[in-house]
Design a protein around this motif. Structure first.
Motif, PDB file in Angstrom:
ATOM      1  N   LYS A   4       6.249  -3.868  -1.506  1.00 59.29           N
ATOM      2  CA  LYS A   4       4.857  -3.497  -1.410  1.00 59.29           C
ATOM      3  C   LYS A   4       4.584  -4.215  -3.315  1.00 59.29           C
ATOM      4  O   LYS A   4       5.006  -3.480  -4.254  1.00 59.29           O
ATOM      5  CB  LYS A   4       4.474  -2.610  -1.645  1.00 59.29           C
ATOM      6  N   LEU A   6       1.885  -5.023  -5.987  1.00 64.30           N
ATOM      7  CA  LEU A   6      -0.125  -4.314  -6.444  1.00 64.30           C
ATOM      8  C   LEU A   6      -0.351  -5.432  -7.914  1.00 64.30           C
ATOM      9  O   LEU A   6       0.299  -6.118  -8.558  1.00 64.30           O
ATOM     10  CB  LEU A   6      -0.146  -3.067  -7.059  1.00 64.30           C
ATOM     11  N   LYS A  27       4.234  -7.380   1.450  1.00 63.82           N
ATOM     12  CA  LYS A  27       3.511  -6.732   0.786  1.00 63.82           C
ATOM     13  C   LYS A  27       2.182  -6.175   0.011  1.00 63.82           C
ATOM     14  O   LYS A  27       2.907  -6.622  -1.037  1.00 63.82           O
ATOM     15  CB  LYS A  27       3.032  -5.108   1.964  1.00 63.82           C
ATOM     16  N   THR A  28       1.042  -6.860   0.017  1.00 69.17           N
ATOM     17  CA  THR A  28       0.152  -6.768  -0.786  1.00 69.17           C
ATOM     18  C   THR A  28      -0.808  -5.763  -1.339  1.00 69.17           C
ATOM     19  O   THR A  28      -1.737  -5.221  -0.231  1.00 69.17           O
ATOM     20  CB  THR A  28      -0.487  -8.598  -1.107  1.00 69.17           C
ATOM     21  N   VAL A  29      -1.141  -5.425  -2.118  1.00 65.95           N
ATOM     22  CA  VAL A  29      -2.177  -4.633  -2.263  1.00 65.95           C
ATOM     23  C   VAL A  29      -2.660  -5.878  -3.876  1.00 65.95           C
ATOM     24  O   VAL A  29      -2.255  -5.912  -5.195  1.00 65.95           O
ATOM     25  CB  VAL A  29      -1.540  -3.361  -3.281  1.00 65.95           C
ATOM     26  N   ASP A  46      -3.653  -7.274   1.890  1.00 68.03           N
ATOM     27  CA  ASP A  46      -2.620  -6.511   2.994  1.00 68.03           C
ATOM     28  C   ASP A  46      -3.444  -5.467   2.343  1.00 68.03           C
ATOM     29  O   ASP A  46      -4.545  -4.657   3.491  1.00 68.03           O
ATOM     30  CB  ASP A  46      -0.781  -5.780   3.173  1.00 68.03           C
ATOM     31  N   GLU A  47      -4.300  -4.698   1.888  1.00 66.39           N
ATOM     32  CA  GLU A  47      -4.765  -3.270   0.955  1.00 66.39           C
ATOM     33  C   GLU A  47      -5.880  -3.886   0.037  1.00 66.39           C
ATOM     34  O   GLU A  47      -4.851  -5.116  -1.182  1.00 66.39           O
ATOM     35  CB  GLU A  47      -3.955  -2.566   1.154  1.00 66.39           C
ATOM     36  N   SER A  48      -6.642  -3.317  -0.042  1.00 68.62           N
ATOM     37  CA  SER A  48      -7.111  -3.364  -1.702  1.00 68.62           C
ATOM     38  C   SER A  48      -7.826  -2.023  -2.105  1.00 68.62           C
ATOM     39  O   SER A  48      -8.211  -1.288  -0.786  1.00 68.62           O
ATOM     40  CB  SER A  48      -8.540  -4.414  -1.555  1.00 68.62           C
ATOM     41  N   VAL A  49      -8.027  -1.745  -3.576  1.00 70.16           N
ATOM     42  CA  VAL A  49      -8.891  -0.468  -3.894  1.00 70.16           C
ATOM     43  C   VAL A  49      -9.659  -0.717  -5.082  1.00 70.16           C
ATOM     44  O   VAL A  49      -9.209  -1.711  -6.091  1.00 70.16           O
ATOM     45  CB  VAL A  49      -7.197   0.705  -4.329  1.00 70.16           C
ATOM     46  N   THR A  73      -1.305   3.511  -2.623  1.00 64.96           N
ATOM     47  CA  THR A  73      -0.752   2.497  -1.595  1.00 64.96           C
ATOM     48  C   THR A  73       0.950   3.023  -1.669  1.00 64.96           C
ATOM     49  O   THR A  73       0.982   1.595  -0.768  1.00 64.96           O
ATOM     50  CB  THR A  73      -0.922   1.762  -2.001  1.00 64.96           C
TER      51      THR A  73
END
Length: 447
Positions: A4, A6, A27-29, A46-49, A73
């Motif tokens: 993953k 970021l 996978k990406t953040v 895939d995810e964000s913060v 994450t």
């Protein structure tokens, strides 16, 4: 390979890195400020913060928040893009302390090349040709006059920790030198917190040529040719080409091999760009950028090599995907930086994009994170997209660029598209006959 990644950036480069990671099955953040909650890369990751409010210091430059986002994450690597923390050695060191891979060079190499004086010393040691000038920082007027007399006027005074034209002054006579030295030091201290400056020979009509390199960190490196970035305004690049219209095959191979050998000897890991001024057949090192460049797509266009893939591959320990003998240069590519600015005054133009239509067709690429209805925030760099065009030769590339510019529509804000439509029809540009001062002279004439 990483599980993953970021992405510690925003806009078109965040989307560019995200696409490369997805192609590799990673996978990406993404992290974002509150101002970028509706950005395209945030939508596609895939995810964000959310890491803070709009000011960069509270979000994209907030190392603590970015590391926390990695831990929350489970990201095992960070790609910094360009700008923000991409050349921050402290950030690289902190990530390493948390067992998170920085997709870029070591902190030591960032520090070495981030200090303009030390970078010049290192380049000279590695056999890279340098501009005649002072061996280190110059602090006194007497010393400055001695150095200037040795290398000959005109000279240019530059901030050691600088960039973007700040802390940079030209002195054409000894009488100019005192004011130029004091002004450069003052600007450098205000902009970078470090008033150290150095002196170099000022070249009157140089080209800005940069060589793309990639090293595996274990003594192997390749070059991917050069880019011509001579069309600039206030030392900021506007239009980039690969290959340079000013170089022949012999010069291209010579400077490329010098750079690749130097990077291998340095043990450098990842992508980097060695920048030169070029005049009368000679190359003079000015700096090295230890990150992905805004203009990297033109290199990808003529080589077919994905530079972000290479960055990720090298950082994960996979080494380079190609050898120098396998690199092939095909055709010509040009990139235009599309900014949300007035095309003549370059005043920023934030606001809502009411209509956004990008050109297409063979050899046309647009890297952009905006869309119809997107609101451009006023807090960040004004770059909203990059138009990259590739052709079998420069003539075909220019024809395709003219057509693509005519198709490009951005309504609701001012952009620099009209400037490029003017430039593509200019005889000097068509002939590749320009230097680093050409664009400012063109704009001053109001043509």
């Amino acid at each position: 390979m990483f599980q993953k990644i970021l992405i510690a950036n925003r806009g078109e480069i965040a989307l560019r890195v995200l696409r490369a990671a997805k192609e590799l099955g990673i996978k990406t953040v993404v992290v974002h400020s509150t101002a970028d909650a509706d950005a395209m890369h945030v939508r596609l990751a895939d995810e964000s913060v959310c890491i803070g409010p709009p000011p960069s210091r509270d979000s994209y430059l907030n190392i603590h928040q970015i590391v926390a986002a990695c831990e929350i994450t489970g990201a095992d690597a960070v790609h910094p893009g360009y700008g923000f923390l991409s050349e921050n050695a402290k950030f690289s060191d902190i990530l390493a302390a948390h067992n998170i891979t920085f997709i870029g060079p070591s902190g030591d190499h960032i520090r070495t090349m981030g200090d303009k004086i030390e970078a010049k010393r290192t380049a000279k040691r590695l056999g890279i040709p340098v501009v005649p000038g002072s061996d280190g920082a110059v602090t006194e007027e007497k010393e400055a006059k001695r150095v200037a007399a040795e290398i000959g006027y005109p000279v240019i005074i530059k901030a050691s920790a600088g960039g973007g034209g700040r802390g940079m002054k030209v002195a054409r006579t000894e009488e100019d030198l005192e004011i130029a030295l004091a002004t450069a030091r003052s600007e450098a201290g205000a902009a970078f917190g470090d008033d150290a400056v150095y002196i170099e020979k000022y070249l009157e009509k140089p080209r800005h040529i940069e060589v793309q390199v990639v090293g595996d960190g274990a003594g192997k490196a390749i070059h991917l040719g050069e880019r011509d970035c001579s069309l600039q305004r206030r030392h900021q690049k506007v239009w980039e080409e690969a290959n340079s219209p000013a170089l022949n095959e012999e010069e291209r191979a010579r400077i490329g091999n010098i750079c690749a050998t130097a990077i291998a000897d340095l043990g450098y890991s990842g992508a980097g760009t060695i920048e030169f001024l070029y005049e009368n057949g000679e190359f003079y090192f000015i700096e090295m950028n230890t990150r992905l460049q805004v203009e990297h797509p033109v290199t990808e266009a003529i080589t077919g090599i994905d530079l972000v893939h290479e960055q990720i591959r090298v950082a994960s320990g996979g080494g380079l995907s190609v050898t120098q003998n396998e690199v092939r240069f095909q055709g010509h590519a040009i990139e235009c930086r599309i900014n949300a600015e007035d095309p003549r005054t370059f005043t920023p133009s934030p606001g809502t994009i009411t209509h956004f239509h990008t050109p297409g067709g063979l050899g046309v690429r647009v890297d952009s994170g905006v869309y119809s209805g997107y609101k451009i925030p006023p807090y960040y760099d004004s770059l909203i997209g990059k138009l990259i065009v590739h052709g079998r030769n420069r003539v075909e590339c220019m024809m395709r660029l003219r057509r693509a510019l005519d198709e490009f529509v951005v309504d609701g804000i001012n952009t620099t598209l009209p400037l490029f439509r003017d430039l593509v029809g200019n005889p000097d540009i068509a002939n590749g006959d320009y230097d680093i001062h050409w664009l400012e002279k063109y704009l001053a004439k109001g043509e």
